[in-house]
Design a protein around this motif. Sequence first.
Motif, PDB file in Angstrom:
ATOM      1  N   THR A   1     -56.212  13.529 -16.341  1.00  0.00           N
ATOM      2  CA  THR A   1     -55.072  12.615 -16.389  1.00  0.00           C
ATOM      3  C   THR A   1     -54.982  11.962 -17.760  1.00  0.00           C
ATOM      4  O   THR A   1     -53.894  11.815 -18.318  1.00  0.00           O
TER       5      THR A   1
ATOM      6  N   CYS B   1     -59.200   6.631 -13.926  1.00  0.00           N
ATOM      7  CA  CYS B   1     -58.560   7.888 -13.536  1.00  0.00           C
ATOM      8  C   CYS B   1     -59.446   9.048 -13.985  1.00  0.00           C
ATOM      9  O   CYS B   1     -60.536   8.839 -14.510  1.00  0.00           O
TER      10      CYS B   1
ATOM     11  N   ARG C   1     -53.522  14.346 -20.147  1.00  0.00           N
ATOM     12  CA  ARG C   1     -52.068  14.420 -19.960  1.00  0.00           C
ATOM     13  C   ARG C   1     -51.384  13.230 -20.617  1.00  0.00           C
ATOM     14  O   ARG C   1     -50.382  13.388 -21.321  1.00  0.00           O
ATOM     15  N   TYR C   2     -51.912  12.014 -20.402  1.00  0.00           N
ATOM     16  CA  TYR C   2     -51.337  10.822 -21.040  1.00  0.00           C
ATOM     17  C   TYR C   2     -51.322  10.972 -22.557  1.00  0.00           C
ATOM     18  O   TYR C   2     -50.326  10.677 -23.216  1.00  0.00           O
TER      19      TYR C   2
END
Length: 172
Positions: A142, A138, A145-146
Amino acid sequence: MGGWAQTVAVLAGERGAALKRYAFLLCGDDAEADDLVQEALVRAFAKPGRRSAEEAEAYVRRIMLNRFLDTARRRRAWSRIRPLLRHDDLAPDQAGAVAATADVRAALARLSPRQRAATVLRYYEDLTVPQIAAALGCRPGTVKRYLSEAHGRLAELLADPTEEARWNPTRT
């Protein structure tokens, strides 16, 4: 003992404990971690190839990560179907209603598989955000964010209520 057989022996003998710890952090279960390591080793060396021990370990770790994510995806799909198969005469299991404890294993188990994998790769494997992005397939944003969502969730799950009351006397 030649080539790939020696690599397997070195990997299983010298790095087996580290692989097991990595697997345990991903899945949170001792027996499942053993299975994850064993399955990854079998898959990695099903076809003999020429890899150094370092390359083989990285490959085995990648297989373990992919297998963990695939298994989590399958379990999630099965959990949506399972209630349709339940018999009405069975009483619902109340074990899930018991309050969660504040230990790290329970908190990690409550993260999504991607959040958990990103957290393990960041804080256990000490990978950078771009390396985690490459491992998970990814974008770096991302991954951020995770990690942010996982950090917030872990902080919430692991918060000490007595500590919060001490700093904020208006809350009970």
